[in-house]
Design a protein around this motif. Structure first.
Motif, PDB file in Angstrom:
ATOM      1  N   GLY A 102       0.831  -1.204   0.000  1.00  0.00           N
ATOM      2  CA  GLY A 102       0.000   0.000   0.000  1.00  0.00           C
ATOM      3  C   GLY A 102       0.849   1.231   0.000  1.00  0.00           C
ATOM      4  N   CYS A 103       0.208   2.357   0.297  1.00  0.00           N
ATOM      5  CA  CYS A 103       0.965   3.593   0.314  1.00  0.00           C
ATOM      6  C   CYS A 103       1.345   3.933   1.733  1.00  0.00           C
ATOM      7  CB  CYS A 103       0.140   4.719  -0.273  1.00  0.00           C
ATOM      8  SG  CYS A 103      -1.114   5.281   0.841  1.00  0.00           S
ATOM      9  N   CYS A 131      -3.055   3.344   5.001  1.00  0.00           N
ATOM     10  CA  CYS A 131      -3.889   2.446   5.795  1.00  0.00           C
ATOM     11  C   CYS A 131      -3.091   1.885   6.952  1.00  0.00           C
ATOM     12  CB  CYS A 131      -4.394   1.314   4.928  1.00  0.00           C
ATOM     13  SG  CYS A 131      -5.620   1.868   3.791  1.00  0.00           S
ATOM     14  N   GLY A 177      -9.202  -0.868   3.584  1.00  0.00           N
ATOM     15  CA  GLY A 177      -8.767   0.082   2.568  1.00  0.00           C
ATOM     16  C   GLY A 177      -9.082  -0.368   1.157  1.00  0.00           C
ATOM     17  N   ALA A 178      -9.198   0.620   0.282  1.00  0.00           N
ATOM     18  CA  ALA A 178      -9.536   0.349  -1.111  1.00  0.00           C
ATOM     19  C   ALA A 178      -8.539  -0.604  -1.756  1.00  0.00           C
ATOM     20  CB  ALA A 178      -9.586   1.665  -1.873  1.00  0.00           C
ATOM     21  N   CYS A 179      -7.266  -0.483  -1.370  1.00  0.00           N
ATOM     22  CA  CYS A 179      -6.236  -1.314  -1.984  1.00  0.00           C
ATOM     23  C   CYS A 179      -6.506  -2.791  -1.764  1.00  0.00           C
ATOM     24  CB  CYS A 179      -4.879  -0.985  -1.389  1.00  0.00           C
ATOM     25  SG  CYS A 179      -4.180   0.488  -2.054  1.00  0.00           S
ATOM     26  N   PRO A 224      -6.476   2.525  -6.050  1.00  0.00           N
ATOM     27  CA  PRO A 224      -5.831   3.327  -7.083  1.00  0.00           C
ATOM     28  C   PRO A 224      -4.835   2.542  -7.925  1.00  0.00           C
ATOM     29  CG  PRO A 224      -5.195   4.061  -4.867  1.00  0.00           C
ATOM     30  CD  PRO A 224      -6.165   2.967  -4.690  1.00  0.00           C
ATOM     31  N   PHE A 225      -4.457   1.363  -7.457  1.00  0.00           N
ATOM     32  CA  PHE A 225      -3.425   0.615  -8.188  1.00  0.00           C
ATOM     33  C   PHE A 225      -4.009  -0.565  -8.948  1.00  0.00           C
ATOM     34  CE2 PHE A 225      -1.638   2.021  -4.032  1.00  0.00           C
ATOM     35  CZ  PHE A 225      -1.090   3.184  -4.520  1.00  0.00           C
ATOM     36  N   GLY A 229     -12.485   2.675   1.871  1.00  0.00           N
ATOM     37  CA  GLY A 229     -11.944   3.992   2.203  1.00  0.00           C
ATOM     38  C   GLY A 229     -10.506   4.091   1.769  1.00  0.00           C
ATOM     39  N   CYS A 230     -10.077   5.310   1.535  1.00  0.00           N
ATOM     40  CA  CYS A 230      -8.681   5.472   1.095  1.00  0.00           C
ATOM     41  C   CYS A 230      -8.070   6.639   1.826  1.00  0.00           C
ATOM     42  CB  CYS A 230      -8.616   5.680  -0.408  1.00  0.00           C
ATOM     43  SG  CYS A 230      -6.936   5.842  -1.026  1.00  0.00           S
ATOM     44  N   PRO A 231      -7.611   6.460   3.018  1.00  0.00           N
ATOM     45  CA  PRO A 231      -7.775   5.303   3.899  1.00  0.00           C
ATOM     46  C   PRO A 231      -9.042   5.431   4.729  1.00  0.00           C
ATOM     47  CG  PRO A 231      -6.342   6.888   4.931  1.00  0.00           C
ATOM     48  CD  PRO A 231      -6.797   7.495   3.642  1.00  0.00           C
ATOM     49  N   ARG A 283      -0.758   9.182  -4.020  1.00  0.00           N
ATOM     50  CA  ARG A 283      -0.813   7.823  -3.468  1.00  0.00           C
ATOM     51  C   ARG A 283       0.542   7.125  -3.463  1.00  0.00           C
ATOM     52  NH1 ARG A 283      -5.515  10.268  -3.182  1.00  0.00           N
ATOM     53  NH2 ARG A 283      -7.074   9.017  -2.131  1.00  0.00           N
ATOM     54  N   HIS A 287      -4.693  11.242   3.316  1.00  0.00           N
ATOM     55  CA  HIS A 287      -4.654  11.794   1.960  1.00  0.00           C
ATOM     56  C   HIS A 287      -5.526  13.025   1.927  1.00  0.00           C
ATOM     57  CE1 HIS A 287      -2.185   8.868   0.205  1.00  0.00           C
ATOM     58  NE2 HIS A 287      -2.968   7.857   0.502  1.00  0.00           N
TER      59      HIS A 287
HETATM   60  S1  SF4 Z   1      -6.328   2.299   0.269  1.00  0.00           S
HETATM   61 FE1  SF4 Z   1      -5.476   4.342  -0.096  1.00  0.00          FE
HETATM   62  S2  SF4 Z   1      -4.579   4.902   1.863  1.00  0.00           S
HETATM   63 FE2  SF4 Z   1      -4.885   2.713   1.926  1.00  0.00          FE
HETATM   64  S3  SF4 Z   1      -2.941   1.813   1.287  1.00  0.00           S
HETATM   65 FE3  SF4 Z   1      -4.248   2.011  -0.535  1.00  0.00          FE
HETATM   66  S4  SF4 Z   1      -3.728   3.987  -1.442  1.00  0.00           S
HETATM   67 FE4  SF4 Z   1      -2.950   3.971   0.658  1.00  0.00          FE
END
Ligand code: SF4
Lengths: 138, 385
Positions: A16-17, A20, A82-84, A90-91, A113-115, B64, B149
């Motif tokens: 992830g980024c 989260c 988290g969305a990931c 997003p990825f 959620g992000c996050p 991100r 974010h």
């Molecule tokens: S869901 Fe959003 S905040 Fe969480 S790890 Fe993925 S990009 Fe990052």
């Protein structure tokens, strides 16, 4: 609601980024403090009841997630945070995406959620506890 | 490797290291002999994802890259695009961006200080630092609505303006954080456990810092005076005057000092900017058309962050992101040998590498993965930087 036991949680950091990751760790810090609910974040999957996965599943960590899941004793519950983890977030279009998580291991609770906010993470873990109690009843 | 050597894997999911990375540590007794680093657990292909997006879409992907310094990545992206467009933002936009930028540095350093204390077994201080960090996140929530974010920077402008009562609230929070940080700083320097665990651990001498091209608090702790905010000022950094934190010894204790000093200095910067916040309207947001190439750098909490972008037909054709953690990736393999195994997590944590940020370079050729030092990489793949 009363728990039969204190659920122990293992957190798996996927690709992830970190967002989260921070929100999951924040639930253990003074403002949110999950230990008041008897929930403990543990560092070994072998004595955990709940597996929290955050971040995307990529080609390199997919096997690791499976290993961690297999090391846990039943009954066990998986919470995707988290969305990931839920969908790739997003990825999702990346060449390195090997998920979403439910393609690798069975997922019981999804926290979008992000996050997601720490409150949402706690809520997800508590939903996981319900699943766990139902599972241990039979 | 000799027969009696013992190879201990640290990671990729290890309680000692917060992010997924695998260190293969060869031990003889307690002593570390050799370290091999295996990365790739957080590689997401960000640069690929940026390609083909229009300038406004790509901004969201850029933020991100990292959740700890989301504002920094947004800012670097926006600065690059504004450089290409030759645009200079109005003063109020610049001022608010400066405030956000420094708040980001504060929360990142507090988070790091918490981890550092956790690694040496001081859970109480970990919780104290994270409690302070929540105050900074409250400021963020007030301005941007997000905790991690924010998506507040837009090309040419900001998504939201600050409300009238916000500066008051931010000042109050920031002052309280600075006060507490000073207390904890004094406590840490007096505390036997902190000093004995961190002093002379993971020392990076000045020459080594220069050779490896380190930037940010690590370089400053080793006595290198480098700060992008000073040497290539943007936003309000040329207008306000601030001190660059500096250390000498370059060990983990010095890094703790530098980072905590920076938290207090950032609080002062925020105060100064807010006291002179210009009263004007920020421009409305509109979609942009961008052609051509450009680059920019900003001072992220961990050092210099560099962006290169090339646009064609209003789409990103090529993106290159060089994060500060990139230069500490390989230095670990040099720092660790000779240390006792108990210090491994302390040294890793004291560098504060952000693996989500750095995992971008993976050169695969004929099925063989090459790992390259920055200089070799630049020469071989002629990448600007
Ligand atoms: S869901 Fe959003 S905040 Fe969480 S790890 Fe993925 S990009 Fe990052």
């Amino acid at each position: 609601m009363t728990f039969k036991k204190s659920p122990w949680v293992f957190v798996f950091h996927g690709a992830g980024c970190n967002g989260c990751n921070l929100e999951v760790l924040a639930v253990a810090t003074p403002r949110y403090d999950v230990e008041r609910l008897g929930i403990v974040i543990k560092h070994s999957p072998r004595n955990a009841d709940i597996l929290v996965v955050e971040g995307m599943v990529n080609k390199k960590n997919a096997d690791r997630i499976r290993t961690v899941y297999d090391q846990m004793a039943s009954p066990k519950v998986v919470v995707a945070v988290g969305a990931c983890a839920v969908s790739g977030g997003p990825f999702a279009e990346s060449y390195n995406h090997a998920g979403p998580l439910d393609r690798i291991i069975p997922v019981d609770v999804y926290v979008p959620g992000c996050p997601p906010r720490p409150e949402a993470v706690i809520d997800g873990i508590l939903k996981g506890v319900e699943v766990l109690e139902r599972a241990s009843k039979g | 490797m000799r027969v009696h050597d013992f190879v201990m894997p640290v990671g990729p999911q290890s309680p000692a290291i917060k992010e997924p990375i695998l260190l293969k540590v060869c031990l003889e007794g307690e002593e570390v002999q050799k370290v091999r680093m295996v990365t790739g657990y957080t590689h997401r292909g960000i640069e690929y994802l940026l390609e083909g997006k229009n300038p406004d879409q790509a901004l969201y992907v850029a933020s991100r890259v990292c959740g700890i310094c989301s504002i920094t990545h947004e800012r670097a992206y926006v600065r690059t695009v504004e450089n290409i467009l030759g645009y200079d933002a109005p003063e109020r936009v610049k001022a608010i961006r400066t405030v956000l930028f420094e708040l980001e540095r504060m929360q990142s350093h507090l988070l790091w200080a918490g981890f550092m204390m956790h690694e040496i077994g001081l859970e109480t201080l970990f919780n104290y630092f994270w409690r302070e960090r929540e105050k900074v996140l409250d400021c963020f929530e007030k301005i941007t609505g997000g905790r991690v974010h924010h998506n507040i920077n837009k090309i040419r402008t900001l998504r939201y303006d600050m409300e009238e009562e916000d500066p008051e609230f931010i000042l109050q929070q920031v002052r309280s954080v600075a006060r507490k940080t000073r207390d904890y700083y004094n406590d840490c320097m007096k505390e036997e456990v902190v000093v004995s665990r961190l002093k002379n651990v993971g020392t990076i001498p000045k020459s080594m810092a220069l050779e490896w091209g380190l930037t940010g608090p690590i370089a400053r702790a080793s006595g290198v005076r480098i700060d992008t905010r000073k040497i290539d000022p943007y936003d309000w950094y040329s207008r306000i005057d601030f001190e660059m934190a500096a250390g000498k010894r370059g060990d983990a204790l010095e890094r703790l000092k530098v980072r905590l000093t920076e938290v207090m200095e950032s609080a002062r910067i925020v105060e100064r900017v807010l006291s002179g916040l210009p009263d004007e309207k920020i421009p409305p947001h509109s979609l942009s058309r961008v052609e051509g190439e450009g680059h920019a750098r900003v001072e992220a909490p961990r050092g210099e962050l560099f962006y290169y972008l090339r646009f064609k037909n209003n789409r990103v054709e090529r993106a290159k992101i060089r994060t500060p953690s990139f230069s500490y990736m390989k230095i670990l393999e040099e720092l660790l040998p000779g240390m006792v195994v108990g210090d491994v997590p302390v040294i890793v944590a004291s560098l504060d590498p952000c693996f989500s940020c750095l995992e971008r370079v993976l050169v695969e050729k004929n099925g063989r993965v090459e790992e390259l030092r920055e200089k070799e990489f630049r020469r071989k793949y002629s990448c600007p930087g």
